[in-house]
Design a protein around this motif. Structure first.
Motif, mmCIF file in Angstrom:
data_model
loop_
_atom_site.group_PDB
_atom_site.id
_atom_site.type_symbol
_atom_site.label_atom_id
_atom_site.label_comp_id
_atom_site.label_asym_id
_atom_site.label_seq_id
_atom_site.Cartn_x
_atom_site.Cartn_y
_atom_site.Cartn_z
ATOM 1 N N THR A 407 0.630 -1.187 0.017
ATOM 2 C CA THR A 407 -0.365 0.000 0.159
ATOM 3 C C THR A 407 0.704 1.070 0.126
ATOM 4 N N ALA A 408 1.933 0.890 1.008
ATOM 5 C CA ALA A 408 2.957 2.738 0.804
ATOM 6 C C ALA A 408 3.490 2.400 -0.748
ATOM 7 N N ALA A 409 3.940 1.252 -1.117
ATOM 8 C CA ALA A 409 4.366 1.844 -1.638
ATOM 9 C C ALA A 409 3.314 2.304 -3.382
ATOM 10 N N SER A 410 2.332 1.230 -3.298
ATOM 11 C CA SER A 410 1.683 1.906 -4.336
ATOM 12 C C SER A 410 0.836 3.520 -4.105
ATOM 13 N N ILE A 411 0.737 4.448 -3.162
ATOM 14 C CA ILE A 411 0.754 5.555 -2.603
ATOM 15 C C ILE A 411 1.739 6.669 -2.423
ATOM 16 N N GLY A 412 3.073 6.037 -2.460
ATOM 17 C CA GLY A 412 4.256 6.860 -2.664
ATOM 18 C C GLY A 412 4.311 7.376 -1.744
ATOM 19 N N VAL A 413 4.270 6.634 0.088
ATOM 20 C CA VAL A 413 4.343 7.102 1.347
ATOM 21 C C VAL A 413 5.422 6.525 1.678
ATOM 22 N N PRO A 414 7.016 7.277 1.301
ATOM 23 C CA PRO A 414 8.021 5.833 1.545
ATOM 24 C C PRO A 414 7.898 5.737 3.647
ATOM 25 N N THR A 415 8.307 4.067 2.780
ATOM 26 C CA THR A 415 8.421 3.366 4.804
ATOM 27 C C THR A 415 9.896 2.156 4.589
ATOM 28 N N PRO A 416 10.561 2.741 4.769
ATOM 29 C CA PRO A 416 12.096 2.221 4.460
ATOM 30 C C PRO A 416 11.719 1.351 5.954
ATOM 31 N N GLY A 417 11.638 1.992 7.067
ATOM 32 C CA GLY A 417 11.888 1.195 8.157
ATOM 33 C C GLY A 417 10.734 0.266 7.671
ATOM 34 N N PHE A 418 9.831 -0.176 7.308
ATOM 35 C CA PHE A 418 8.755 -1.461 7.550
ATOM 36 C C PHE A 418 9.023 -2.265 6.109
ATOM 37 N N SER A 419 9.857 -1.224 5.374
ATOM 38 C CA SER A 419 10.398 -2.028 3.657
ATOM 39 C C SER A 419 11.234 -3.415 3.909
ATOM 40 N N SER A 420 12.567 -2.577 4.648
ATOM 41 C CA SER A 420 13.583 -3.040 4.784
ATOM 42 C C SER A 420 13.979 -3.963 5.842
ATOM 43 N N ALA A 421 13.112 -3.846 6.895
ATOM 44 C CA ALA A 421 12.725 -4.854 7.578
ATOM 45 C C ALA A 421 12.154 -6.667 7.132
ATOM 46 N N LEU A 422 11.360 -5.772 6.175
ATOM 47 C CA LEU A 422 10.070 -6.761 5.625
ATOM 48 C C LEU A 422 11.118 -7.274 4.900
ATOM 49 N N ALA A 423 12.275 -7.127 3.800
ATOM 50 C CA ALA A 423 13.318 -7.339 3.328
ATOM 51 C C ALA A 423 14.533 -8.633 3.998
ATOM 52 N N TYR A 424 14.588 -7.985 5.190
ATOM 53 C CA TYR A 424 15.460 -8.880 5.495
ATOM 54 C C TYR A 424 14.973 -9.841 6.214
ATOM 55 N N TYR A 425 13.558 -10.331 6.514
ATOM 56 C CA TYR A 425 12.425 -10.798 7.351
ATOM 57 C C TYR A 425 12.414 -11.696 6.013
ATOM 58 N N ASP A 426 12.653 -11.526 4.910
ATOM 59 C CA ASP A 426 12.248 -12.327 3.614
ATOM 60 C C ASP A 426 13.670 -13.023 3.029
ATOM 61 N N GLY A 427 14.786 -11.758 3.821
ATOM 62 C CA GLY A 427 16.061 -12.840 2.866
ATOM 63 C C GLY A 427 16.061 -13.614 3.864
ATOM 64 N N LEU A 428 16.289 -13.399 5.290
ATOM 65 C CA LEU A 428 16.684 -14.281 6.159
ATOM 66 C C LEU A 428 15.787 -15.639 5.930
ATOM 67 N N ARG A 429 14.669 -15.879 5.695
ATOM 68 C CA ARG A 429 14.024 -17.223 5.708
ATOM 69 C C ARG A 429 14.399 -17.621 3.900
ATOM 70 N N ARG A 430 15.297 -16.862 3.121
ATOM 71 C CA ARG A 430 15.373 -18.152 1.967
ATOM 72 C C ARG A 430 16.174 -19.265 1.909
ATOM 73 N N ASP A 431 15.214 -20.335 0.965
ATOM 74 C CA ASP A 431 16.131 -21.596 0.786
ATOM 75 C C ASP A 431 17.567 -21.023 0.443
ATOM 76 N N ARG A 432 16.877 -20.227 -1.169
ATOM 77 C CA ARG A 432 18.319 -20.038 -1.725
ATOM 78 C C ARG A 432 18.379 -18.425 -2.336
ATOM 79 N N LEU A 433 19.613 -17.858 -1.918
ATOM 80 C CA LEU A 433 19.690 -16.479 -2.127
ATOM 81 C C LEU A 433 20.256 -15.972 -3.714
ATOM 82 N N PRO A 434 20.113 -14.770 -4.562
ATOM 83 C CA PRO A 434 20.609 -14.683 -5.442
ATOM 84 C C PRO A 434 21.979 -14.278 -4.881
ATOM 85 N N ALA A 435 22.866 -14.486 -3.746
ATOM 86 C CA ALA A 435 23.847 -13.955 -3.966
ATOM 87 C C ALA A 435 25.104 -15.503 -4.729
#
Ligand code: NBP
Length: 473
Positions: A407-435
């Motif tokens: 929602t934040a991305a689609s209405i153009g409200v910056p949420t670097p804290g929410f977004s990067s925390a979610l990216a961290y969560y999804d990064g840690l739980r990934r089986d394979r990373l693009p690393a």
């Protein structure tokens, strides 16, 4: 001398700490570079306890019972070095100097080592809670030797905040450990405030709620899992109306967040230790962006989104996104303390840090009980995210969290804290990373080699030749 302890540096923090000590029955010698402040303190607060006003450093040191204990509460940096030098020149082996300012932990390590050579005990201690905490009970994070803690600890525990009868003070670890955890505490404080600000901004922009209405939402949130000092004062600040204009206070304050530097130090250290504290880093960068008047002016006409995606449950979704992002930011901060503890041999008890942050300090919160319990169950916990109480909370919140970020991305409200925390969560739980792809690229242009998933060893592909793979020795 007759004083149990001394305080030098009588600005807001030192003055209130001296009064706190006096309230607990200690005879407190007080000293300040500008002598009038010493007189002022004693004149205004004589009835509160026993103060010994002193003029020169020699008088101050002489007024203390041996082995002497003097607390410094001056501006961090070169002033602290000057005051330490001055005190040490008048002291004897066995005496103790305590720095309660916001020193950089590497300075504390250097000072402790130098004073040890002269037989003087040096304790760098974090003190959190601002002037109110200093007076009525702060959270106290002392480093230094166990020997120093033996005589100093009981006094600090006495004047600290208490939660369920437990003092918000414990020996953190050797040399700079206390100032280190105070630094991380402040870093976490930055990320807490950033997440709160994002929640406010999103609800205001997306739903058009007034600051007064938002104050009520935060008051409501403060009755649940988010209960904390910062949420409580968010409601106060949002509910405040400017007397001059009658407008909401938040609308008359310039939107440039300032910083004194502890957040930046936390991130600099995290980069050195290689710990991804994305929550704290985004908070520091967001403050930087807010103060970048030139670029904000230049970017004002950049295109924004057209239309918006409805999110009918936004208020409660944002509450859950805030909680989930907060869990991530704290997990990262605790990881940083664990890494530093290993690096510097501090043996920090992470559960104890959660315990002493429950009261007195700025990030005090109900939430810290859960962190304490998680480490009590498993002291070697690799990440707080994996502890059952937090993994369940994240599982419950993640749907809302994803809706909020999109929602934040689609209405153009910056949420670097929410977004990067979610990216961290999804990064840690990934089986394979693009690393894996990154490793391929590194091997292609720099012959940096790679490991394989199916065999031991280090490999390199001859990218510019026949593309045969060679095992490196
Ligand atoms: P300040 O950080 O504003 O420092 C003012 C004090 O430092 C005054 O007593 C001043 O003496 C003394 N001082 C200075 Br400046 N240079 C000196 C020098 N070269 N020699 C001797 N004294 C010197 O005070 P504060 O806000 O009370 O904070 C004290 C410490 O506590 C700082 O390290 C701060 O980072 C830390 N801290 C503050 C807070 C907070 O909420 N404010 C919270 C937690 C920690 P003078 O009167 O003669 O100028």
């Amino acid at each position: 001398g007759t004083a149990d302890i001394g305080v030098t540096g009588l600005a807001v923090m030192g003055r209130n700490l001296a009064r706190n000590l006096a309230h607990h029955g200690y005879v407190v010698a007080v000293h300040n570079r500008t002598e009038s402040k010493t007189q002022e303190l004693v004149e205004n607060h004589a009835g509160e306890g026993a103060f010994v006003a002193t003029g020169t450093t020699a008088e101050f040191v002489a007024s203390l019972t041996k082995p002497r204990k003097a607390i410094i509460m001056v501006k961090a940096g070169p002033s602290t070095d000057a005051v330490i030098e001055d005190l040490a020149a008048h002291m004897e082996p066995g005496d103790m100097i305590v720095d309660g300012g916001n020193a950089l932990f590497t300075d504390t390590r250097r000072r402790e080592a130098a004073l040890k050579e002269r037989g003087i005990l040096f304790v760098g201690t974090g003190i959190s809670g601002g002037e109110e905490g200093a007076l009525n009970g702060p959270s106290i994070m002392p480093g230094g030797s166990p020997e120093a803690y033996k005589s100093l600890g009981p006094i600090l525990e006495d004047i600290s905040a208490k939660v369920d009868g437990v003092p918000c003070c414990t020996h953190v670890g050797a040399d700079g450990a206390g100032h280190f955890v105070k630094m991380v505490h402040n870093g976490i404080e930055y990320s807490d405030m950033q997440l709160i600000a994002e929640a406010y901004d999103l609800l205001r922009q997306a739903l058009g709620r007034s600051p007064g209405e938002l104050a009520e939402i935060f008051t409501e949130w403060n009755r649940g899992d988010l209960e904390s000092y910062l949420i409580e004062i968010t409601a106060e600040v949002l509910g405040h109306v400017d007397a001059k204009t009658g407008r909401p206070f938040v609308d008359v304050v310039a939107d440039r967040a300032e910083q004194k530097g502890t957040g930046r130090w936390t991130v600099q250290n995290a980069l050195e230790l290689g710990v991804p504290v994305t929550g704290i880093a985004e908070a520091v960068f967001a403050r930087g962006l807010s103060g970048d008047v030139t670029r904000r002016q230049a970017a004002r006409d950049l295109e924004g989104p057209i239309g918006s995606a409805p999110n009918y449950s936004l208020v409660d979704d944002v509450r859950q996104a805030l909680l989930a992002s907060k869990i991530v930011a704290y997990a990262q901060g605790f990881d940083q303390m664990a890494a530093a503890s290993k690096e510097f041999g501090w043996n920090i008890n992470l559960g104890d840090m959660a315990t002493i942050w429950r009261g007195g300090c700025i990030i005090r919160a109900r939430f810290l009980d859960r962190i304490r319990d998680a480490y009590a169950k498993d002291p070697g916990l690799p990440t707080l995210l994996a502890s059952p109480s937090f993994s369940e909370a994240l599982a419950e919140a993640q749907g809302a969290w994803r809706r909020v970020v999109s929602t934040a991305a689609s209405i153009g409200v910056p949420t670097p804290g929410f977004s990067s925390a979610l990216a961290y969560y999804d990064g840690l739980r990934r089986d394979r990373l693009p690393a894996a792809l990154i490793q391929g690229l590194r091997d292609f242009f720099g012959a940096h080699t790679y490991h394989r998933v199916d065999r031991e060893g280090v490999y390199h592909t001859d990218w510019s030749g026949d593309r045969a793979e060679h095992q490196e020795k």
